[in-house]
Design an enzyme around this catalytic site. Structure first.
Site, mmCIF file in Angstrom:
data_model
loop_
_atom_site.group_PDB
_atom_site.id
_atom_site.type_symbol
_atom_site.label_atom_id
_atom_site.label_comp_id
_atom_site.label_asym_id
_atom_site.label_seq_id
_atom_site.Cartn_x
_atom_site.Cartn_y
_atom_site.Cartn_z
ATOM 1 N N LYS A 13 -19.168 0.829 -5.516
ATOM 2 C CA LYS A 13 -19.264 0.789 -6.983
ATOM 3 C C LYS A 13 -17.895 0.604 -7.642
ATOM 4 O O LYS A 13 -17.736 -0.235 -8.519
ATOM 5 C CB LYS A 13 -19.886 2.085 -7.533
ATOM 6 C CG LYS A 13 -21.298 2.358 -7.073
ATOM 7 C CD LYS A 13 -21.884 3.581 -7.781
ATOM 8 C CE LYS A 13 -21.155 4.880 -7.497
ATOM 9 N NZ LYS A 13 -21.294 5.385 -6.119
ATOM 10 N N ARG A 133 -8.743 10.876 0.004
ATOM 11 C CA ARG A 133 -9.544 11.632 -0.963
ATOM 12 C C ARG A 133 -10.086 12.890 -0.304
ATOM 13 O O ARG A 133 -10.673 12.820 0.768
ATOM 14 C CB ARG A 133 -10.706 10.758 -1.460
ATOM 15 C CG ARG A 133 -10.427 10.121 -2.794
ATOM 16 C CD ARG A 133 -11.560 9.251 -3.238
ATOM 17 N NE ARG A 133 -12.814 9.997 -3.427
ATOM 18 C CZ ARG A 133 -13.847 9.494 -4.102
ATOM 19 N NH1 ARG A 133 -13.765 8.296 -4.642
ATOM 20 N NH2 ARG A 133 -14.944 10.187 -4.234
ATOM 21 N N ARG A 144 -22.919 14.551 0.032
ATOM 22 C CA ARG A 144 -23.010 13.616 -1.099
ATOM 23 C C ARG A 144 -24.192 12.669 -0.920
ATOM 24 O O ARG A 144 -24.850 12.300 -1.876
ATOM 25 C CB ARG A 144 -21.692 12.855 -1.263
ATOM 26 C CG ARG A 144 -20.633 13.724 -1.956
ATOM 27 C CD ARG A 144 -19.238 13.299 -1.626
ATOM 28 N NE ARG A 144 -18.895 12.010 -2.182
ATOM 29 C CZ ARG A 144 -17.956 11.228 -1.676
ATOM 30 N NH1 ARG A 144 -17.279 11.593 -0.605
ATOM 31 N NH2 ARG A 144 -17.695 10.077 -2.241
HETATM 32 P P1 AMP Z 1 -17.419 9.454 -7.436
HETATM 33 O O1 AMP Z 1 -15.989 9.037 -7.555
HETATM 34 O O2 AMP Z 1 -18.294 8.746 -8.430
HETATM 35 O O3 AMP Z 1 -17.937 9.360 -6.034
HETATM 36 O O4 AMP Z 1 -17.475 11.009 -7.835
HETATM 37 C C1 AMP Z 1 -16.794 11.993 -7.076
HETATM 38 C C2 AMP Z 1 -17.373 13.387 -7.371
HETATM 39 O O5 AMP Z 1 -17.229 13.692 -8.775
HETATM 40 C C3 AMP Z 1 -18.868 13.542 -7.105
HETATM 41 O O6 AMP Z 1 -19.148 13.833 -5.744
HETATM 42 C C4 AMP Z 1 -19.228 14.693 -8.043
HETATM 43 O O7 AMP Z 1 -18.783 15.936 -7.514
HETATM 44 C C5 AMP Z 1 -18.373 14.379 -9.271
HETATM 45 N N1 AMP Z 1 -19.082 13.490 -10.227
HETATM 46 C C6 AMP Z 1 -18.722 12.211 -10.570
HETATM 47 N N2 AMP Z 1 -19.587 11.676 -11.450
HETATM 48 C C7 AMP Z 1 -20.530 12.634 -11.673
HETATM 49 C C8 AMP Z 1 -21.709 12.694 -12.461
HETATM 50 N N3 AMP Z 1 -22.111 11.641 -13.204
HETATM 51 N N4 AMP Z 1 -22.437 13.836 -12.449
HETATM 52 C C9 AMP Z 1 -22.052 14.913 -11.713
HETATM 53 N N5 AMP Z 1 -20.971 14.920 -10.931
HETATM 54 C C10 AMP Z 1 -20.199 13.801 -10.902
#
Ligand code: AMP
Length: 191
Positions: A13, A133, A144
């Site tokens: 993404k 990360r 996740r």
């Molecule tokens: P990402 O970079 O989108 O994979 O997000 C990393 C982490 O941030 C996720 O595993 C969640 O812990 C948190 N996070 C990001 N976006 C959201 C969201 N829309 N709702 C809840 N938690 C989020």
């Protein structure tokens, strides 16, 4: 163009969002990035987010909707936007619909990037080695993925029912996936 990029962890993404943002000259909002920045800045939000992120859990919907609501009102968003990693739950999707409706707006498309799980685990472990990360270890990745299937996958039905869902095959090179997405989104103009 007002669009959402949906997909499990490691579906690509972020990579695609960066390219699409340039291509369509629209704003890009990654809630994950906002949270990572808050963490590095050591803010209250960042501290709260850390424990959720490191466990591979989602933050509470009200916190996320608060972040997005604030961003929606920033001037850079008026020319169109691409959300990446948001919404991730049905209440977030409903919240987004409401926030857009009060502004007289609605989504144009929801791109779902489809990749098999085994592919994703390898990709995320590789990213862990390159980017470091903290939430890219095997245990968190598996969490996740579980959270994705339980809470985020149902969004596909939510958007399919609204005629917005556009599934795109996420395997292949970055450019191949990008071509598929732009073929679906078209020129991105409103007419
Ligand atoms: P990402 O970079 O989108 O994979 O997000 C990393 C982490 O941030 C996720 O595993 C969640 O812990 C948190 N996070 C990001 N976006 C959201 C969201 N829309 N709702 C809840 N938690 C989020």
């Amino acid at each position: 163009m007002k669009a959402v990029l949906l997909g499990g962890p490691g579906a690509g993404k972020g990579t695609q969002a960066a390219k699409l943002k340039e291509h369509y000259s629209i704003a890009h909002l990654s809630t994950g990035e906002v949270l990572r920045e808050a963490r590095s800045a050591g803010t209250e939000l960042g501290e709260k987010a850390a424990s959720y992120m490191d466990a591979g859990k989602l933050l509470p919907d009200d916190i996320i909707l608060g972040i997005v609501g604030e961003k929606l009102d920033s001037p850079g968003m008026s020319g169109g936007f691409l959300f990446d990693g948001f919404p991730r739950t049905i209440p977030q999707a409903e919240g987004l619909d409401e926030m857009l409706a009060t502004r007289g707006e609605s989504l144009d498309a929801v791109i779902s990037i489809e990749v098999p799980d085994n592919f994703v685990i390898e990709r995320l472990l590789k990213r862990a080695r390159i980017e470091g990360r903290p939430d890219d270890n095997r245990e968190t990745i598996e969490n996740r993925l579980r959270v994705y299937y339980e809470q985020t996958e149902p969004l596909k039905d939510y958007y399919r029912k609204r005629g917005l869902l556009k599934p795109v095959e996420g395997t292949g090179t970055v450019d191949e996936v990008f071509e598929r997405i732009t073929a679906v989104l078209g020129k991105g103009t409103d007419d």
